[in-house]
Design an enzyme around this catalytic site. Sequence first.
Site, PDB file in Angstrom:
ATOM      1  N   SER A 133       0.819  -1.224   0.000  1.00 19.97           N
ATOM      2  CA  SER A 133       0.000   0.000   0.000  1.00 19.97           C
ATOM      3  C   SER A 133       0.843   1.260   0.000  1.00 19.97           C
ATOM      4  O   SER A 133       1.984   1.272   0.480  1.00 19.97           O
ATOM      5  CB  SER A 133      -0.917   0.016   1.223  1.00 19.97           C
ATOM      6  OG  SER A 133      -1.851  -1.041   1.172  1.00 19.97           O
ATOM      7  N   GLU A 134       0.261   2.329  -0.533  1.00 21.75           N
ATOM      8  CA  GLU A 134       0.885   3.652  -0.544  1.00 21.75           C
ATOM      9  C   GLU A 134      -0.156   4.681  -0.142  1.00 21.75           C
ATOM     10  O   GLU A 134      -1.362   4.373  -0.094  1.00 21.75           O
ATOM     11  CB  GLU A 134       1.448   3.954  -1.932  1.00 21.75           C
ATOM     12  CG  GLU A 134       2.569   3.010  -2.329  1.00 21.75           C
ATOM     13  CD  GLU A 134       3.192   3.312  -3.691  1.00 21.75           C
ATOM     14  OE1 GLU A 134       4.069   2.549  -4.108  1.00 21.75           O
ATOM     15  OE2 GLU A 134       2.788   4.319  -4.327  1.00 21.75           O
ATOM     16  N   PRO A 135       0.270   5.916   0.154  1.00 24.30           N
ATOM     17  CA  PRO A 135      -0.707   6.920   0.585  1.00 24.30           C
ATOM     18  C   PRO A 135      -1.867   7.105  -0.382  1.00 24.30           C
ATOM     19  O   PRO A 135      -2.995   7.377   0.039  1.00 24.30           O
ATOM     20  CB  PRO A 135       0.142   8.199   0.698  1.00 24.30           C
ATOM     21  CG  PRO A 135       1.510   7.707   1.018  1.00 24.30           C
ATOM     22  CD  PRO A 135       1.659   6.430   0.260  1.00 24.30           C
ATOM     23  N   THR A 165       2.734  -2.625   8.714  1.00 20.80           N
ATOM     24  CA  THR A 165       2.880  -3.263  10.014  1.00 20.80           C
ATOM     25  C   THR A 165       4.343  -3.621  10.250  1.00 20.80           C
ATOM     26  O   THR A 165       5.002  -4.148   9.359  1.00 20.80           O
ATOM     27  CB  THR A 165       2.019  -4.535  10.076  1.00 20.80           C
ATOM     28  OG1 THR A 165       0.646  -4.190   9.854  1.00 20.80           O
ATOM     29  CG2 THR A 165       2.145  -5.222  11.429  1.00 20.80           C
ATOM     30  N   GLY A 248      -2.603 -14.585   2.909  1.00 18.97           N
ATOM     31  CA  GLY A 248      -2.659 -13.655   4.031  1.00 18.97           C
ATOM     32  C   GLY A 248      -4.074 -13.429   4.531  1.00 18.97           C
ATOM     33  O   GLY A 248      -4.290 -13.235   5.738  1.00 18.97           O
ATOM     34  N   GLU A 369      -5.499  -5.949   4.655  1.00 22.65           N
ATOM     35  CA  GLU A 369      -5.326  -6.963   3.604  1.00 22.65           C
ATOM     36  C   GLU A 369      -6.556  -7.084   2.707  1.00 22.65           C
ATOM     37  O   GLU A 369      -6.999  -8.175   2.352  1.00 22.65           O
ATOM     38  CB  GLU A 369      -4.914  -8.304   4.216  1.00 22.65           C
ATOM     39  CG  GLU A 369      -3.514  -8.203   4.811  1.00 22.65           C
ATOM     40  CD  GLU A 369      -2.911  -9.527   5.201  1.00 22.65           C
ATOM     41  OE1 GLU A 369      -3.227 -10.542   4.563  1.00 22.65           O
ATOM     42  OE2 GLU A 369      -2.104  -9.533   6.138  1.00 22.65           O
TER      43      GLU A 369
END
Length: 386
Positions: A133-135, A165, A248, A369
Site C-alpha cells: 500500500s501507498e498513501p 505493520t 494472508g 489486507e
Amino acid sequence: MSAAVKPVDRRLPSDEARELLALTRDLVQREVWPRAAEDEAAGRFPREVFRTLGRAGLLSLPYDERHGGGEQPYEVYLQVLEELAAGWLAIGLGVSVHTLSCYALATFGTEEQRRRWLPGMLGGEQLGAYCLSEPQSGSDAASLRTRAEVDGEQYVISGTKAWITHGGRADFYSTMVRTGDTGPHGISCLLVPGGSEGLSAAPPERKMGMRSSPTAQMHFDGVRVDHDRLVGSEGQGFQIALSALDSGRLGIAACAIGVAQAALDLAVEYAGTRQQFGRPIADFQGLSFLLADMATQIEAGRSLYLAAARRRDDGLAFSKEAAMAKLFCTDAAMRVATDAVQVLGGYGYTQDYPAERFMREAKVLQIVEGTNQIQRLVIGRHLTGR
C-alpha cells in the site's frame, strides 16, 4: 477477572499438530496474555515476544523444512494463529504479517535466493514487513508509484509506502515497486534489508486499537539494493502480491476468530457470575440467546477458514474461499466483540475489562489486507467468471 481463552476442541491431523497447539496455548498463557493489556495501553512493541515465538518455531510454520520452516499444513498454522490472536491480536497479526512477508521469496524465489536468505527470515530472530500500500493506492494497489530504477547492478528505490505493520522495526521488507509502465504489469518485487541506507520510517500512526503494533509509512529515498534481490521476474510483482494476499487473508480470518473467541469466553464467564434479580444474568433468555448467536458465528467462521485452508493444502484454487473467509470471519468478529461489550454492560465500556479492546481490535480486521468491500468484489468476480 481472568479472560484467558479456554481451549477449543479441535480436530488436528497429527500428534505433532496437537503438541504444537498445546505449546502455543502454553506460550500464550505464560508470555502473551499477562502483558497484553498493559503493553497495549502503553503502546509498547513486544519485540522479545516474537523472538520467543521464533525460537519455539512459530514464525516459520508453513514453510519448507529445508530452509528452516516447520513444514506444517496451512490448516494447522492457521489454528496456531487463532490461538495467538485470542491471547493478543498484536502478536497473532504480527506472526501473520511475518509469514506474508516471507511468502514471495519462499514461493517465487530461485533456489539460490531461498538458500541464501530464507533460513535467516525463518530462523526466529528476524521479523518481516510487507510493503504494498501507498498513501494514494490502497484498494487500487496496481496504481502504486514507488519506483525502482536500474543503475548498473543495482535498483535505486524512491517513494513512500503506507500502513506498514512493523514499519521501522522489521529486519526485511518485501516491497512492491514500479519497474515498468503504469498498471499491474509494470510492478516487481524486491527484498529490501531493514538497515538499508535511505530507508526510514515516519512516526507510527496513532490508531484506535493495536497500539502496541507499530504501523508506519516507510520512506525510500534512493535506497539501493542489488539486482539479485529481485524476487521472480520484472513485471511479476503484482501476481506475487495477489497470490500472497490470498494466503494472508486466511491469516486475518483466523486472527478474527481468535479475537471473537476471546470476547465470547469473557462474555460467558461474566454472564455466569454477574447476579441481577437474584440469579446469574446468563439465566435470562435474552442474554443466553445473544451468547448462542455469538458462539454460532464463531463456529461457522472457523469452519469456513479451515475449509479454505484445506483447499490450499490440497493444491486447489482457494482465492474465492479465502475472500469469503476473510469477509465472514472479520464481520463476525466485529459483531461478537460488540455483543461482548453489551453483555458486560457498563463494565464492557471500561478498560477494567478487555471487552473494549477486543472491539477496537476487531474493527481493523475488516480493513487490513483488502477491505471487506474488496472481498465482496473478489467473490462477485469469481461468481460471474470475470
